[in-house]
Design a protein around this motif. Structure first.
Motif, PDB file in Angstrom:
ATOM      1  N   ALA A  84      72.372  -6.411 131.304  1.00 23.60           N
ATOM      2  CA  ALA A  84      72.267  -7.667 130.549  1.00 23.60           C
ATOM      3  C   ALA A  84      71.123  -7.597 129.542  1.00 23.60           C
ATOM      4  N   ARG A  85      70.010  -6.994 129.962  1.00 24.28           N
ATOM      5  CA  ARG A  85      68.876  -6.852 129.024  1.00 24.28           C
ATOM      6  C   ARG A  85      69.252  -5.952 127.851  1.00 24.28           C
ATOM      7  N   LEU A  86      70.010  -4.890 128.126  1.00 20.71           N
ATOM      8  CA  LEU A  86      70.458  -4.033 127.028  1.00 20.71           C
ATOM      9  C   LEU A  86      71.414  -4.782 126.103  1.00 20.71           C
ATOM     10  N   ALA A  87      72.287  -5.591 126.675  1.00 22.16           N
ATOM     11  CA  ALA A  87      73.206  -6.386 125.852  1.00 22.16           C
ATOM     12  C   ALA A  87      72.424  -7.322 124.939  1.00 22.16           C
ATOM     13  N   GLU A  88      71.390  -7.968 125.488  1.00 19.50           N
ATOM     14  CA  GLU A  88      70.550  -8.845 124.668  1.00 19.50           C
ATOM     15  C   GLU A  88      69.856  -8.050 123.574  1.00 19.50           C
ATOM     16  N   GLY A  89      69.366  -6.846 123.935  1.00 19.71           N
ATOM     17  CA  GLY A  89      68.727  -5.997 122.933  1.00 19.71           C
ATOM     18  C   GLY A  89      69.690  -5.595 121.835  1.00 19.71           C
ATOM     19  N   ASN A  90      70.927  -5.319 122.200  1.00 19.20           N
ATOM     20  CA  ASN A  90      71.925  -4.963 121.191  1.00 19.20           C
ATOM     21  C   ASN A  90      72.263  -6.141 120.288  1.00 19.20           C
ATOM     22  N   LEU A  91      72.268  -7.364 120.853  1.00 19.15           N
ATOM     23  CA  LEU A  91      72.497  -8.542 120.013  1.00 19.15           C
ATOM     24  C   LEU A  91      71.325  -8.787 119.065  1.00 19.15           C
ATOM     25  N   ARG A  92      70.106  -8.598 119.549  1.00 20.06           N
ATOM     26  CA  ARG A  92      68.941  -8.733 118.655  1.00 20.06           C
ATOM     27  C   ARG A  92      69.019  -7.701 117.536  1.00 20.06           C
ATOM     28  N   HIS A  93      69.427  -6.485 117.905  1.00 21.56           N
ATOM     29  CA  HIS A  93      69.561  -5.408 116.920  1.00 21.56           C
ATOM     30  C   HIS A  93      70.600  -5.794 115.863  1.00 21.56           C
ATOM     31  N   ALA A  94      71.722  -6.362 116.315  1.00 23.07           N
ATOM     32  CA  ALA A  94      72.753  -6.805 115.365  1.00 23.07           C
ATOM     33  C   ALA A  94      72.219  -7.894 114.445  1.00 23.07           C
ATOM     34  N   ASP A  95      71.437  -8.804 115.018  1.00 22.16           N
ATOM     35  CA  ASP A  95      70.881  -9.903 114.233  1.00 22.16           C
ATOM     36  C   ASP A  95      69.951  -9.376 113.139  1.00 22.16           C
ATOM     37  N   THR A  96      69.109  -8.401 113.488  1.00 19.38           N
ATOM     38  CA  THR A  96      68.178  -7.843 112.502  1.00 19.38           C
ATOM     39  C   THR A  96      68.898  -7.037 111.428  1.00 19.38           C
ATOM     40  N   HIS A  97      70.130  -6.634 111.715  1.00 17.42           N
ATOM     41  CA  HIS A  97      70.913  -5.880 110.739  1.00 17.42           C
ATOM     42  C   HIS A  97      71.934  -6.767 110.025  1.00 17.42           C
ATOM     43  N   GLY A  98      71.708  -8.082 110.079  1.00 16.11           N
ATOM     44  CA  GLY A  98      72.474  -9.002 109.254  1.00 16.11           C
ATOM     45  C   GLY A  98      73.805  -9.455 109.802  1.00 16.11           C
ATOM     46  N   ALA A  99      74.044  -9.282 111.105  1.00 13.46           N
ATOM     47  CA  ALA A  99      75.309  -9.763 111.664  1.00 13.46           C
ATOM     48  C   ALA A  99      75.413 -11.269 111.482  1.00 13.46           C
ATOM     49  N   PRO A 100      76.504 -11.781 110.940  1.00 17.49           N
ATOM     50  CA  PRO A 100      76.603 -13.216 110.650  1.00 17.49           C
ATOM     51  C   PRO A 100      76.909 -14.079 111.870  1.00 17.49           C
TER      52      PRO A 100
END
Length: 312
Positions: A84-100
């Motif tokens: 779950a922590r990795l999933a959250e990290g991947n979502l943060r990563h997507a957010d920083t890369h402009g995921a809408p």
């Protein structure tokens, strides 16, 4: 059942190539990651931008990451806190890369799905994409003697966890019972006419074929969902009209061992894709997209919306 696009060309590049730069370090340790191309095909086929996607067993968050990169909102539930922590990290990563899109991860047991996911989302989910745990023989990575300094090869990253209550570690009968419970709760979260996409494959256990795809069909029917399509999602590429296979070391070893015993086993080159549709219900009035816009915000910017359950 029918399928207008029965073969999904989901592996034009390898899994590592699909994940490169899109996922955080450590993601590769999960033993059974969904191929990003499969999640993407399901999301772009069965939803529109702004829709809400759910993965009740989200692992490192492949479904969620691909959803938010394609302008959808996403909810995920994961039993193991580390994943779950990795999933959250991947979502943060997507957010920083402009995921809408925006995404949220809840930690807990998907058999308690309707307790973990806030009531405001019940009846609003447009698409569920998930895959049950199966067949540790097809999972894992290899470290060679060159890396370890020891003879032979060492298998690593082939366990979901060491928790015996994890569905990945229970008998097939208990797995199917639990998965049926999860699908029944997904039906409550889905809007009428929403879809459920389950990817899976058969495997062999002590020589016996476990036909999980057919069992998933039965589980969905028992859960009150309508089976509508059965497709295949390629794990191999296509080049000049021929399949480009990408089997793991252990898949190749299992095939060779089986053939030595006279069993005509072949390397699996696809996932079975089972698609269900939610029956019309008299449940809650659909609130999406307003509800989706108000709550599943990016974990990086709206941490107050990340609920956690123990799942124990």
């Amino acid at each position: 059942m029918s399928c207008s696009d029965s073969v999904w060309n989901t592996a034009p590049t390898s899994a590592p190539a699909q994940r490169k730069g899109r996922y955080v370090p450590g993601t590769a340790a999960h033993p059974a990651k969904m191929l990003p191309g499969i999640a993407t095909h399901a999301i772009t086929t069965y939803t529109r931008p702004g829709d809400l996607v759910l993965d009740p067993m989200c692992g490192i968050g492949t479904t969620l990451v691909e959803a938010v990169h394609h302008g959808r909102h996403a909810l995920g539930v994961e039993y193991e806190p580390a994943w779950a922590r990795l999933a959250e990290g991947n979502l943060r990563h997507a957010d920083t890369h402009g995921a809408p899109g925006t995404g949220t991860v809840y930690t807990g047991d998907a058999r308690r799905l309707i307790e973990l996911v806030p009531g405001m989302f019940h009846g609003t989910v447009d698409l569920v994409v998930t895959s049950p745990p199966y067949g540790s023989s097809v999972h894992g990575q290899v470290r060679s003697s060159r890396e370890t300094g020891e003879p032979g090869v060492v298998k690593k990253d082939f366990r979901y966890s060491r928790d015996p209550a994890n569905l990945a570690h229970v008998s097939t009968d208990r797995l199917l019972q639990g998965f049926t419970q999860i699908l029944a709760q997904c039906r409550i979260l889905l809007r009428p006419g929403g879809h459920v996409v389950v990817t899976t494959r058969p495997w062999r256990e002590r020589g016996e074929l476990i036909d999980l795809p057919s069992a998933v069909l039965a589980a969905g029917h028992t859960a009150g969902l309508i089976p509508t399509e059965r497709c295949v999602a390629l794990l191999a590429g296509i080049r000049d009209g021929r399949l480009v296979t990408r089997p793991s070391f252990f898949q190749m070893k299992n095939v060779r061992d089986a053939r030595r015993q006279g069993i005509p086993l072949a390397v699996v080159q696809h996932e079975d894709v089972i698609v269900f549709t939610a029956r019309p219900t008299l449940g809650p009035t659909r609130q999406h997209p307003e509800a989706a816009a108000s709550a599943p915000a990016s974990p990086a910017s709206r941490p107050d919306h990340r609920a956690r359950g123990t799942g124990r």
